[in-house]
Write a protein that holds these residues in place. Structure first.
Motif, short mmCIF file in Angstrom:
data_model
loop_
_atom_site.label_atom_id
_atom_site.label_comp_id
_atom_site.label_asym_id
_atom_site.label_seq_id
_atom_site.Cartn_x
_atom_site.Cartn_y
_atom_site.Cartn_z
N ALA A 61 0.83 -1.20 0.00
CA ALA A 61 0.00 0.00 0.00
C ALA A 61 0.87 1.25 0.00
N SER A 62 1.93 1.26 0.83
CA SER A 62 2.72 2.49 0.88
C SER A 62 3.49 2.69 -0.43
N THR A 63 3.85 1.60 -1.10
CA THR A 63 4.52 1.74 -2.39
C THR A 63 3.59 2.40 -3.40
N VAL A 64 2.35 1.93 -3.43
CA VAL A 64 1.40 2.50 -4.37
C VAL A 64 1.19 3.98 -4.07
N VAL A 65 1.07 4.31 -2.80
CA VAL A 65 0.88 5.72 -2.43
C VAL A 65 2.07 6.55 -2.90
N ALA A 66 3.29 6.03 -2.70
CA ALA A 66 4.48 6.77 -3.10
C ALA A 66 4.48 7.00 -4.60
N ALA A 67 4.10 5.96 -5.36
CA ALA A 67 4.09 6.09 -6.82
C ALA A 67 3.08 7.15 -7.25
N LEU A 68 1.89 7.12 -6.63
CA LEU A 68 0.86 8.10 -6.99
C LEU A 68 1.32 9.51 -6.66
N ALA A 69 1.89 9.66 -5.46
CA ALA A 69 2.36 10.98 -5.06
C ALA A 69 3.44 11.46 -6.02
N GLY A 70 4.33 10.54 -6.40
CA GLY A 70 5.38 10.90 -7.35
C GLY A 70 4.79 11.36 -8.67
N GLY A 71 3.80 10.62 -9.16
CA GLY A 71 3.16 11.00 -10.41
C GLY A 71 2.54 12.38 -10.33
N ALA A 72 1.86 12.62 -9.22
CA ALA A 72 1.21 13.92 -9.05
C ALA A 72 2.26 15.03 -9.02
N LEU A 73 3.32 14.80 -8.26
CA LEU A 73 4.38 15.82 -8.15
C LEU A 73 5.02 16.09 -9.51
#
Ligand code: C2O
Ligand code: CU
Length: 662
Positions: free
Chosen positions: A171-183
């Motif tokens: 779950a935290s990996t997916v969150v990190a990827a999404l946050a990275g994409g947004a950034l």
């Protein structure tokens, strides 16, 4: 070693390191502890070696290593240490045991996962360099870490199905990827408001942070005082300079079938049914008036005067200085022919296709009253329907010239890539580059002349008693000048293979120095840096694998803002694997340095300069032509994939909203 070589070397080392780690992990999983240990030893050499190659590359400039130093290298080294410490001792013990038990020990998760993990971390380096490029930002770093972590988790999962922490970790990996994409992608979309189309006073951020600093006199109050002018007011005069005349031309853009010199027929987009379009010639001081009509080019058409510093409203950039002329429409361009020399014109609407299909022609301005003595040939080289043509010749241009006649050859590269020229049978001089005369051009023979896309070289010589041959790219014979006597000429004329080996002329060492209005020691009002690369970036609406400028693609590259009178320094860095012929509209730039070395020959005033892989060019110009200008790569397919931006003078606005720039 050149920067280009260092880039390749570093890539090689990083791939080796990744391959060795992944190989070690795979061998361990396959119960082959000896192979795994050997590969791990290799990886433990290659990984620190990468630190060395990155360090060497850093000598060429921070731009070349930024993402490596901040992300790839720490990731690689950390993962290597973790793998060595956790998997290393187990693997060594297993390989010494050389028993079934040892083999089984090798394939334990505690060995395989750290080894493969180091492999993923090592592979992240080249992946980052190729996909995300420069500059590495928190967003791209997050995406990368998430991908590496995700790969480790998947491996873990595959090896040991029931691990309680796995869910949380995933779950935290997916969150990190999404946050990275947004950034990564959100700033590009929100920068939209600050980007090109209307460059009102103070509304647009300079392209790089450094551009915004140390600019006394350019704070908001002075910006606000810049008069607001629409670009459509920045038009040419209606009368020539004293002594000049008005030269009127009408060019009609239309599709046509063009017949090349061999009789071969090609479907083309043309001006007046011919490729190249009708030559536009003038004497210095004349008023050039060109009425452009569009018969049936459905994409629309404009005329851009490449290298000619016309008023901004005459520059022919659709969506910025005018609307593209639709079928049935027309537009009248007017400018005083102030600069002499060799130039060209081309459409700027869907220019990658338009120019390729034939919407271009020559613009030559001669000094007033200069009697035309001798032979003066304008030789645009173009790749047309797969063949190299010179003008409309797909066979050599043949001409008989009396010995002793002065000859001038004007070479023009209308393609997307550079061409190499050789001139055999005579000693000659390269007298002008991009329309500007060189200082003290010395005699040349047995030299290769590399002409950037969009650039021009003028060659001059006196016709000898034997033949003279101009070749393009060491294969095509472009021009053959002969004398009536038909002397045999020297070996250089007959030996095309030898000409292929002639060394390339380094323009920065040719000619003699002369004074220039500014030098690299001048005080610059603005500095901009353009780092050219490839990477995923937001294009016109969608993420594309773009040709990027500072990590962005057009129309999301921040506009460079200058004030009239500014002395501007532009640094162009090529981190990628392609050559980028850089072209600024409306200004000639003075070359200050290439790879840190100032030219030792003639000053070089260029409008198109080839920035090859690994090169760093420093150029300067005086902002003396107010308006809104394109600044782009003249490999027009690179431009089409994002490698463009605007240079805007404070206070100049545009009523057009196409914004695509062609
Ligand atoms: Cu010759 Cu913007 O181009
Ligand atoms: Cu390019």
């Amino acid at each position: 070693m050149t920067t280009d070589r260092l880039m390749v070397l570093d890539l090689l080392v990083s791939v080796l390191a990744a391959a060795a780690w992944v190989g070690a992990g795979a061998a361990a999983a396959a119960r082959r502890p000896r192979t795994a240990a050997a590969l791990m030893a290799g990886a433990l050499v290659a990984s620190p070696a990468r630190a060395g190659s990155v360090l060497a590359l850093a000598g060429a400039g921070w731009w070349f290593v930024q993402e490596k130093v901040t992300i790839a290298l720490p990731l690689l080294l950390t993962a290597s240490v973790v793998a060595a410490v956790t998997a290393g001792p187990r693997l060594l013990a297993a390989s010494r045991a050389a028993s079934e038990a040892g083999r089984d020990a090798a394939r334990s998760p505690a060995v395989v996962i750290p080894l493969l993990g180091a492999g993923y971390a090592a592979a992240a380096g080249p992946v980052q360099t190729f996909l995300l490029g420069y500059p590495a930002e928190p967003g791209s770093a997050l995406i990368l870490l998430a991908v590496v972590a995700g790969a480790v988790l998947l491996t873990w999962r595959a090896m040991t199905p029931r691990v309680p922490l796995l869910r949380t970790a995933t779950a935290s990996t997916v969150v990190a990827a999404l946050a990275g994409g947004a950034l990564t992608f959100l700033p590009a979309t929100t920068a939209e408001a600050a980007t090109p189309v209307v460059a009102t006073a103070g509304a647009v951020a300079p392209a790089t942070a450094e551009g915004g600093h140390d600019m006394p006199g350019h704070d908001m109050s002075t910006q606000a005082s810049a008069p607001v002018r629409p670009v459509t007011d920045l038009r040419g005069p209606s009368a020539p300079a004293p002594g000049g005349t008005v030269r009127r031309f009408t060019l009609t853009a239309r599709t046509a079938t063009v017949t090349l010199s061999s009789g071969r027929k090609v479907a083309a987009w043309t001006f007046d049914g011919q490729v190249p379009g009708p030559p536009i010639t003038a004497e210095q001081g004349d008023l050039v008036e060109v009425r452009l009509r569009n018969a049936d080019i459905t994409e629309g058409v404009t005329l851009h005067w490449h290298g000619y510093d016309v008023p901004s409203g005459e520059d022919g950039v659709p969506g910025l200085t005018q609307e593209a002329v639709p079928p049935g429409g027309e537009f009248v361009y007017r400018f005083v022919a102030a600069q002499t020399g060799t130039y060209w014109y081309h459409t700027h609407e869907v220019s990658d296709i338009g120019v390729r299909m034939g919407l271009y022609g020559m613009l030559v301005v001669t000094p007033r009253g200069s009697a035309t003595t001798g032979v003066d040939l304008t030789l645009p080289v173009h790749t047309f329907a797969g063949t190299t043509v010179v003008g409309d010749h797909d066979q050599p241009v043949l001409q008989e010239v009396a010995p002793g006649t002065p000859v001038r050859l004007r070479l023009v590269d209308t393609d997307n890539t550079p061409h190499r020229f050789t001139l055999a049978g005579t000693v000659y001089r390269l007298v002008a580059v991009d329309g500007t005369d060189l200082s003290g051009p010395g005699p040349l023979s047995r030299a290769g002349l590399r002409l950037p896309a969009g650039g021009r070289y003028d060659l001059a010589f006196t016709m000898p008693s034997g033949p003279v041959v101009l070749r393009v790219d060491d294969r095509t014979e472009a021009v053959r000048l002969t004398t009536a006597a038909n002397g045999p000429g020297n070996d250089d004329v007959t030996d095309a293979a030898a000409a292929a080996g002639w060394p390339e002329l380094d323009l920065t060492r040719y000619g003699t120095p002369a004074s220039t209005p500014y030098t690299s020691r001048s005080r610059f009002d603005r500095r901009f840096t353009l780092v050219l690369d490839r990477g995923l970036a937001l294009g016109d609406g969608l993420p594309i694998y773009a040709h990027t400028i500072n990590g962005r693609a057009y129309p999301h590259v921040p506009t460079q803002v200058v004030a009239e009178g500014d002395l501007v320094r532009l640094t162009v860095v090529n981190r990628g694997r392609d050559t980028h012929p850089w072209h600024l509209h409306g200004h000639r730039v003075l070359v200050l340095a290439r790879d840190g070395r100032a030219p030792t020959g003639s000053p070089l005033w260029l409008d198109t300069f080839d920035v090859r892989p690994g090169e760093v060019w420093e150029v300067a110009f005086r902002a003396a032509n107010p308006g809104l200008w394109m600044n782009h790569c003249h490999n027009l397919s690179h431009a089409d994939l994002g490698m463009m931006l605007h240079l805007a003078y404070e206070g100049v606005t545009t009523p057009f909203h196409g914004g695509h720039g062609g």
